[in-house]
Write a protein that holds these residues in place. Structure first.
Motif, PDB file in Angstrom:
ATOM      1  N   LEU A  35      -9.053   1.304 -16.865  1.00 10.04           N
ATOM      2  CA  LEU A  35      -9.435   2.868 -16.114  1.00 10.04           C
ATOM      3  C   LEU A  35      -8.328   3.840 -16.294  1.00 10.04           C
ATOM      4  N   ARG A  36      -6.976   3.215 -16.474  1.00 12.36           N
ATOM      5  CA  ARG A  36      -5.884   4.034 -16.547  1.00 12.36           C
ATOM      6  C   ARG A  36      -5.749   4.609 -17.813  1.00 12.36           C
ATOM      7  N   ALA A  37      -6.349   4.055 -19.044  1.00 14.39           N
ATOM      8  CA  ALA A  37      -6.365   4.368 -20.258  1.00 14.39           C
ATOM      9  C   ALA A  37      -7.428   5.595 -20.317  1.00 14.39           C
ATOM     10  N   ALA A  38      -8.582   5.355 -19.589  1.00 14.49           N
ATOM     11  CA  ALA A  38      -9.654   6.270 -19.594  1.00 14.49           C
ATOM     12  C   ALA A  38      -9.054   7.602 -18.934  1.00 14.49           C
ATOM     13  N   VAL A  39      -8.460   7.395 -17.923  1.00  8.71           N
ATOM     14  CA  VAL A  39      -7.798   8.772 -17.026  1.00  8.71           C
ATOM     15  C   VAL A  39      -6.966   9.538 -17.751  1.00  8.71           C
ATOM     16  N   LYS A  40      -6.326   8.897 -18.676  1.00  8.76           N
ATOM     17  CA  LYS A  40      -4.850   9.445 -19.636  1.00  8.76           C
ATOM     18  C   LYS A  40      -5.903  10.095 -20.761  1.00  8.76           C
ATOM     19  N   GLU A  41      -6.980   9.304 -21.077  1.00  3.56           N
ATOM     20  CA  GLU A  41      -7.639  10.114 -22.158  1.00  3.56           C
ATOM     21  C   GLU A  41      -8.550  11.343 -21.944  1.00  3.56           C
ATOM     22  N   GLY A  42      -8.640  11.312 -20.444  1.00  2.27           N
ATOM     23  CA  GLY A  42      -9.588  12.500 -19.961  1.00  2.27           C
ATOM     24  C   GLY A  42     -11.043  12.163 -20.258  1.00  2.27           C
ATOM     25  N   SER A 121       7.103  -0.775  -5.412  1.00  6.37           N
ATOM     26  CA  SER A 121       8.229   0.298  -5.523  1.00  6.37           C
ATOM     27  C   SER A 121       9.328   0.119  -6.693  1.00  6.37           C
ATOM     28  N   GLY A 122       9.345  -1.250  -7.157  1.00 11.14           N
ATOM     29  CA  GLY A 122      10.385  -1.524  -8.243  1.00 11.14           C
ATOM     30  C   GLY A 122       9.319  -1.849  -9.691  1.00 11.14           C
ATOM     31  N   ARG A 123       8.089  -1.647  -9.463  1.00 11.44           N
ATOM     32  CA  ARG A 123       7.472  -1.851 -10.927  1.00 11.44           C
ATOM     33  C   ARG A 123       7.592  -0.909 -11.880  1.00 11.44           C
ATOM     34  N   ARG A 124       7.587  -1.187 -13.229  1.00  5.85           N
ATOM     35  CA  ARG A 124       7.842  -0.098 -14.211  1.00  5.85           C
ATOM     36  C   ARG A 124       6.947  -0.692 -15.168  1.00  5.85           C
ATOM     37  N   ALA A 152       8.993   3.989 -23.712  1.00  8.82           N
ATOM     38  CA  ALA A 152       9.535   4.322 -22.248  1.00  8.82           C
ATOM     39  C   ALA A 152       8.929   3.831 -21.293  1.00  8.82           C
ATOM     40  N   LEU A 153       9.413   3.358 -20.135  1.00  9.15           N
ATOM     41  CA  LEU A 153       8.827   2.730 -18.951  1.00  9.15           C
ATOM     42  C   LEU A 153       8.543   4.038 -18.091  1.00  9.15           C
ATOM     43  N   TYR A 154       7.351   3.851 -17.203  1.00  7.27           N
ATOM     44  CA  TYR A 154       7.000   4.694 -16.454  1.00  7.27           C
ATOM     45  C   TYR A 154       6.551   4.183 -15.007  1.00  7.27           C
ATOM     46  N   THR A 155       6.480   4.769 -13.851  1.00  4.35           N
ATOM     47  CA  THR A 155       6.038   4.123 -12.639  1.00  4.35           C
ATOM     48  C   THR A 155       4.588   4.952 -12.371  1.00  4.35           C
ATOM     49  N   ARG A 156       3.725   3.634 -12.033  1.00  2.27           N
ATOM     50  CA  ARG A 156       2.295   4.146 -11.846  1.00  2.27           C
ATOM     51  C   ARG A 156       2.056   4.874 -10.588  1.00  2.27           C
ATOM     52  N   ASP A 158      -0.264   5.278  -8.435  1.00  2.00           N
ATOM     53  CA  ASP A 158      -0.635   4.695  -7.304  1.00  2.00           C
ATOM     54  C   ASP A 158       0.140   3.678  -6.725  1.00  2.00           C
ATOM     55  N   ASP A 159       1.480   3.587  -7.174  1.00  2.32           N
ATOM     56  CA  ASP A 159       2.301   2.776  -6.563  1.00  2.32           C
ATOM     57  C   ASP A 159       3.143   3.380  -5.276  1.00  2.32           C
ATOM     58  N   ALA A 160       2.975   4.782  -5.099  1.00  5.46           N
ATOM     59  CA  ALA A 160       3.654   5.109  -4.089  1.00  5.46           C
ATOM     60  C   ALA A 160       3.172   4.431  -2.719  1.00  5.46           C
ATOM     61  N   ALA A 161       4.063   4.405  -1.787  1.00  3.39           N
ATOM     62  CA  ALA A 161       3.895   3.350  -0.551  1.00  3.39           C
ATOM     63  C   ALA A 161       2.538   3.682   0.144  1.00  3.39           C
ATOM     64  N   GLU A 162       2.200   4.807   0.377  1.00  6.10           N
ATOM     65  CA  GLU A 162       1.121   5.128   1.334  1.00  6.10           C
ATOM     66  C   GLU A 162       0.044   4.599   0.566  1.00  6.10           C
ATOM     67  N   THR A 163      -0.150   4.819  -1.033  1.00  9.53           N
ATOM     68  CA  THR A 163      -1.250   4.419  -1.637  1.00  9.53           C
ATOM     69  C   THR A 163      -1.489   2.948  -1.654  1.00  9.53           C
ATOM     70  N   VAL A 164      -0.263   2.472  -1.627  1.00  5.39           N
ATOM     71  CA  VAL A 164      -0.533   0.795  -1.756  1.00  5.39           C
ATOM     72  C   VAL A 164      -0.755   0.276  -0.697  1.00  5.39           C
ATOM     73  N   LEU A 165      -0.602   0.809   0.660  1.00  8.18           N
ATOM     74  CA  LEU A 165      -1.047   0.438   1.986  1.00  8.18           C
ATOM     75  C   LEU A 165      -2.501   0.461   1.724  1.00  8.18           C
ATOM     76  N   ASN A 166      -3.226   1.676   1.365  1.00 11.51           N
ATOM     77  CA  ASN A 166      -4.583   1.936   1.217  1.00 11.51           C
ATOM     78  C   ASN A 166      -5.174   0.796   0.363  1.00 11.51           C
ATOM     79  N   ARG A 167      -4.194   0.557  -0.764  1.00 11.06           N
ATOM     80  CA  ARG A 167      -4.971  -0.531  -1.683  1.00 11.06           C
ATOM     81  C   ARG A 167      -4.840  -1.964  -1.239  1.00 11.06           C
ATOM     82  N   LEU A 168      -3.937  -2.242  -0.234  1.00  7.88           N
ATOM     83  CA  LEU A 168      -3.851  -3.598   0.372  1.00  7.88           C
ATOM     84  C   LEU A 168      -5.102  -3.726   1.303  1.00  7.88           C
ATOM     85  N   SER A 169      -5.530  -2.748   2.255  1.00  5.67           N
ATOM     86  CA  SER A 169      -6.349  -2.694   3.080  1.00  5.67           C
ATOM     87  C   SER A 169      -7.912  -2.595   2.352  1.00  5.67           C
ATOM     88  N   THR A 170      -7.974  -1.915   1.306  1.00 10.89           N
ATOM     89  CA  THR A 170      -9.389  -2.153   0.414  1.00 10.89           C
ATOM     90  C   THR A 170      -9.091  -3.823  -0.096  1.00 10.89           C
TER      91      THR A 170
END
Ligand code: AP5
Ligand code: MG
Length: 213
Positions: A35-42, A121-124, A152-156, A158-170
């Motif tokens: 899904l991330r690849a599809a988002v990147k490719e538009g 928060s530490g994932r790359r 190069a490495l990047y931070t996802r 959806d790894d922002a703390a608020e989104t992580v909490l939503n992902r956990l409750s989902t």
């Protein structure tokens, strides 16, 4: 071996699926990576998925079921496969059953919620090959550079703390009930995913050793 890998966001599915894929010489497919690849490719798929992913919600079942159906019918999967992050809901699990694919095991990596935010928060991630690192627990040899392909490495996003909490409750509301679904079929294996990467890998390999020829 046809394997489902389950677990909360950040439980280590991607990390362990790469190790299982290497040892067993079978492909690992992550619906999240696709899904991330599809988002990147538009692509149309990416446009349909983006708002759900950004909100930490599941992409609609019919979208991911379609992706997996195409993947499993390809000849890549004839010697087995690892599904990382699919199924994630009871309708997805029922759709997989309806495809007539025999699943040998559903392995759940068990990690307490308290550990998850720190891991995210530490994932790359590698921008090219998708390899996953952690700045403390699994650092690349050179900061922000992939060990495998030197990209190069990047931070996802959806790894922002608020989104992580939503992902956990989902996860708890919609995905965790799958443990009962696969326990009822007698194929659920729960593995402690809280120890370091190597110890977790050792537990995973031990749990899967019964499928070795
Ligand atoms: P997806 O990409 O699958 O995300 P996720 O399930 O939230 O899981 P992650 O990839 O974040 O974590 P992981 O378990 O792979 O952990 P990792 O090994 O990287 O899905 C993203 C989104 O796509 C979803 O929110 C949804 O919108 C959509 N989606 C995907 N599939 C879908 C489906 N079937 N249906 C509907 N929507 C779908 O490890 C995490 C970090 O911890 C890394 O930094 C790693 O180095 C570190 N680490 C790993 N193991 C350890 C350890 N033992 N000790 C210390 N650190 C560790
Ligand atoms: Mg992953």
């Amino acid at each position: 071996m046809n394997l489902i890998l389950m677990g909360a966001p950040g439980a280590g599915k991607g990390t362990q699926s790469a190790k299982i894929a290497e040892k067993w010489n079978i492909p690992a497919v992550s619906t999240g990576d696709m899904l991330r690849a599809a988002v990147k490719e538009g692509t149309e798929l990416g446009k349909a998925a983006k708002s759900f992913m950004d909100a930490g919600q599941l992409v609609p079942d019919e979208v991911v079921i379609g992706i997996i159906k195409d993947y499993l019918s390809s000849d890549k999967c004839t010697n087995g496969f690892i599904l990382d992050g699919f199924p994630r809901s009871i309708p997805q699990a029922e759709a997989l059953d309806a495809m007539g694919v025999k699943i040998d095991a559903a392995l759940s990596l068990e990690v307490a919620d308290e550990k998850i935010v720190e891991r995210m928060s530490g994932r790359r991630i590698c921008s090219s090959c998708g390899a996953s690192y952690h700045v403390v627990y699994n650092p690349p040899k050179q900061a922000d550079v992939c060990n495998v392909c030197a990209s190069a490495l990047y931070t996802r996003a959806d790894d922002a703390a608020e989104t992580v909490l939503n992902r956990l409750s989902t996860y708890h509301a919609i995905t965790e009930p799958l443990k009962d679904y696969y326990a009822a079929k007698g194929i659920l294996i729960c593995v402690d995913g809280q120890e370091d990467v190597e110890d977790t890998t050792a537990c995973v390999m031990k749990a899967l050793s019964k499928f070795e020829a």
